[in-house]
Scaffold this active site. Sequence first.
Site, mmCIF file in Angstrom:
data_model
loop_
_atom_site.group_PDB
_atom_site.id
_atom_site.type_symbol
_atom_site.label_atom_id
_atom_site.label_comp_id
_atom_site.label_asym_id
_atom_site.label_seq_id
_atom_site.Cartn_x
_atom_site.Cartn_y
_atom_site.Cartn_z
ATOM 1 N N HIS A 119 -21.519 -23.619 -12.250
ATOM 2 C CA HIS A 119 -22.895 -24.081 -12.496
ATOM 3 C C HIS A 119 -23.671 -23.142 -13.409
ATOM 4 O O HIS A 119 -24.901 -23.124 -13.380
ATOM 5 C CB HIS A 119 -23.622 -24.292 -11.154
ATOM 6 N N SER A 197 -22.610 -25.885 1.300
ATOM 7 C CA SER A 197 -22.848 -27.083 2.115
ATOM 8 C C SER A 197 -21.869 -28.199 1.761
ATOM 9 O O SER A 197 -21.825 -29.212 2.455
ATOM 10 C CB SER A 197 -24.295 -27.561 1.916
HETATM 11 C C1 BJW Z 1 -24.002 -19.179 4.884
HETATM 12 C C2 BJW Z 1 -24.743 -18.052 5.159
HETATM 13 C C3 BJW Z 1 -24.024 -16.878 5.360
HETATM 14 C C4 BJW Z 1 -26.136 -19.653 4.865
HETATM 15 N N1 BJW Z 1 -22.708 -16.896 5.292
HETATM 16 N N2 BJW Z 1 -22.688 -19.169 4.829
HETATM 17 C C5 BJW Z 1 -24.410 -39.484 -5.214
HETATM 18 C C6 BJW Z 1 -23.197 -39.196 -4.582
HETATM 19 C C7 BJW Z 1 -22.347 -38.199 -5.086
HETATM 20 C C8 BJW Z 1 -22.704 -37.498 -6.230
HETATM 21 C C9 BJW Z 1 -23.902 -37.795 -6.837
HETATM 22 C C10 BJW Z 1 -24.738 -38.778 -6.343
HETATM 23 N N3 BJW Z 1 -25.852 -38.826 -7.136
HETATM 24 C C11 BJW Z 1 -25.719 -37.900 -8.115
HETATM 25 C C12 BJW Z 1 -24.539 -37.275 -7.953
HETATM 26 C C13 BJW Z 1 -24.001 -36.191 -8.790
HETATM 27 C C14 BJW Z 1 -24.672 -34.858 -8.530
HETATM 28 C C15 BJW Z 1 -24.581 -34.534 -7.029
HETATM 29 O O1 BJW Z 1 -23.593 -34.010 -6.545
HETATM 30 N N4 BJW Z 1 -25.617 -34.845 -6.265
HETATM 31 C C16 BJW Z 1 -25.579 -34.661 -4.800
HETATM 32 C C17 BJW Z 1 -26.636 -33.662 -4.372
HETATM 33 C C18 BJW Z 1 -25.742 -36.005 -4.178
HETATM 34 N N5 BJW Z 1 -23.950 -33.886 -9.310
HETATM 35 C C19 BJW Z 1 -24.252 -33.646 -10.581
HETATM 36 O O2 BJW Z 1 -25.199 -34.167 -11.145
HETATM 37 C C20 BJW Z 1 -23.319 -32.718 -11.330
HETATM 38 N N6 BJW Z 1 -22.963 -33.264 -12.576
HETATM 39 C C21 BJW Z 1 -22.296 -34.405 -12.676
HETATM 40 O O3 BJW Z 1 -21.953 -35.048 -11.695
HETATM 41 O O4 BJW Z 1 -22.032 -34.750 -13.972
HETATM 42 C C22 BJW Z 1 -21.557 -36.069 -14.209
HETATM 43 C C23 BJW Z 1 -22.764 -36.918 -14.473
HETATM 44 C C24 BJW Z 1 -23.276 -36.946 -15.761
HETATM 45 C C25 BJW Z 1 -24.370 -37.757 -16.010
HETATM 46 C C26 BJW Z 1 -24.965 -38.484 -14.972
HETATM 47 C C27 BJW Z 1 -24.468 -38.390 -13.682
HETATM 48 C C28 BJW Z 1 -23.356 -37.606 -13.439
HETATM 49 C C29 BJW Z 1 -24.000 -31.402 -11.635
HETATM 50 C C30 BJW Z 1 -24.334 -30.649 -10.429
HETATM 51 C C31 BJW Z 1 -25.045 -29.367 -10.799
HETATM 52 C C32 BJW Z 1 -25.616 -28.686 -9.573
HETATM 53 N N7 BJW Z 1 -26.487 -27.667 -9.956
HETATM 54 C C33 BJW Z 1 -27.144 -26.875 -8.931
HETATM 55 C C34 BJW Z 1 -28.333 -26.170 -9.585
HETATM 56 C C35 BJW Z 1 -27.861 -25.018 -10.452
HETATM 57 C C36 BJW Z 1 -28.995 -24.214 -10.941
HETATM 58 C C37 BJW Z 1 -29.816 -23.627 -9.828
HETATM 59 O O5 BJW Z 1 -29.304 -22.842 -9.021
HETATM 60 O O6 BJW Z 1 -30.998 -23.949 -9.785
HETATM 61 O O7 BJW Z 1 -26.238 -25.930 -8.374
HETATM 62 S S1 BJW Z 1 -27.662 -27.810 -7.514
HETATM 63 C C38 BJW Z 1 -27.365 -26.555 -6.352
HETATM 64 O O8 BJW Z 1 -26.362 -26.989 -5.412
HETATM 65 C C39 BJW Z 1 -26.763 -25.383 -7.127
HETATM 66 C C40 BJW Z 1 -25.649 -24.959 -6.208
HETATM 67 O O9 BJW Z 1 -24.662 -24.260 -6.939
HETATM 68 C C41 BJW Z 1 -25.159 -26.256 -5.630
HETATM 69 C C42 BJW Z 1 -24.396 -26.127 -4.366
HETATM 70 O O10 BJW Z 1 -25.182 -25.620 -3.356
HETATM 71 P P1 BJW Z 1 -24.555 -24.640 -2.268
HETATM 72 O O11 BJW Z 1 -24.037 -23.434 -2.921
HETATM 73 O O12 BJW Z 1 -23.611 -25.406 -1.423
HETATM 74 O O13 BJW Z 1 -25.856 -24.202 -1.479
HETATM 75 P P2 BJW Z 1 -26.594 -24.903 -0.239
HETATM 76 O O14 BJW Z 1 -27.948 -24.324 -0.164
HETATM 77 O O15 BJW Z 1 -26.478 -26.369 -0.295
HETATM 78 O O16 BJW Z 1 -25.728 -24.455 1.035
HETATM 79 C C43 BJW Z 1 -25.670 -23.119 1.463
HETATM 80 C C44 BJW Z 1 -24.670 -23.042 2.605
HETATM 81 O O17 BJW Z 1 -24.546 -21.680 2.977
HETATM 82 C C45 BJW Z 1 -25.112 -23.803 3.867
HETATM 83 O O18 BJW Z 1 -24.013 -24.588 4.351
HETATM 84 C C46 BJW Z 1 -25.433 -22.688 4.870
HETATM 85 O O19 BJW Z 1 -25.129 -23.054 6.225
HETATM 86 C C47 BJW Z 1 -24.518 -21.599 4.395
HETATM 87 N N8 BJW Z 1 -24.919 -20.252 4.723
HETATM 88 N N9 BJW Z 1 -26.109 -18.431 5.157
HETATM 89 C C48 BJW Z 1 -22.074 -18.084 5.045
HETATM 90 N N10 BJW Z 1 -24.699 -15.727 5.648
#
Ligand code: BJW
Length: 250
Positions: A119, A197
Amino acid sequence: MVFDEKLLDCISQARHVVVFTGAGVSAESGIPTFRDAQTGLWTEYDAATLASPEGFRADPALVWGWYEWRRMKVLQAKPNPAHLTIAELAEKVPRLTLVTQNVDDLHERAGSDNPIHLHGCLHRPRCFACAKPFDYPPGIPEEPEGGRRLEPPRCVHCGGYIRPGVVWFGESLPEEAWNAAQQAAQHCDLLFSIGTSSLVWPAAQLPETAARNGAAIVQINPEPTALDRTARFNLRGKAGDILPALLEAL
Ligand code: BJW
Ligand code: ZN
């Protein structure tokens, strides 16, 4: 901490380990997770709206200010025992590929070589119009103080707004990084999914791909996630507690 012998065997016998990380790995360094990111100044905003090209177009100063605030937090943070143990694990197994969704550089600062950033990276902004990279001026970054808005700098080549170097919703993942991550997931025999997550696609596909190809999935997370049913081992707890204990037990 006591671990299942089968888990310890699985790790000892693995030839290619993938470590797939999310925001939870940096939580113990004081970086809010993505879905908890709306603390303090930012509680009234929706992270999914701020993290989109539409959000940036609608209010560049609001979005740039949010990212500069987050970049400041990362600059002030230090790698925690989870980052450090992952770097150490790479020395103990025949091959390790680190794939992260995180936009901070804490894995690098912990000593991990070339993690795959799916990302993007907070520290590599570029022009929203012509995509040329932008160099931050040296010195302490300007803090989006008091208020939260900060006008983005302008591109020296075309005058366009500078945007954060991250992948927003609706944008494609960097092709080279995504291909390398998929290759690793297809060919590894063990995948750790740590602190994510498992909600955001396509990244969340990686553990599913690895499992389909016969790899054992080990999840470390204090909370249940969408990956629980796929994971062979679910270790409930903080990555900074579990990972050092696991390395010690090996
Ligand atoms: C601990 C802890 C400790 C706490 N020890 N653990 C419908 C269905 C499916 C997909 C889609 C949909 N509608 C749209 C989509 C696609 C979309 C998507 O997935 N959306 C879903 C949310 C529904 N994806 C995209 O758009 C991607 N691109 C794509 O699909 O391109 C094709 C396309 C082109 C044109 C049109 C449509 C599609 C791109 C995704 C980019 C994501 N970017 C982000 C932002 C980056 C910049 C920023 O940081 O601001 O990336 S979103 C955000 O989520 C960030 C993260 O990297 C990413 C993942 O989050 P993560 O790391 O899992 O964090 P959290 O907060 O969710 O979870 C933390 C976890 O840690 C929790 O479980 C806690 O319990 C745990 N935890 N303390 C261990 N101490
Ligand atoms: Zn430009």
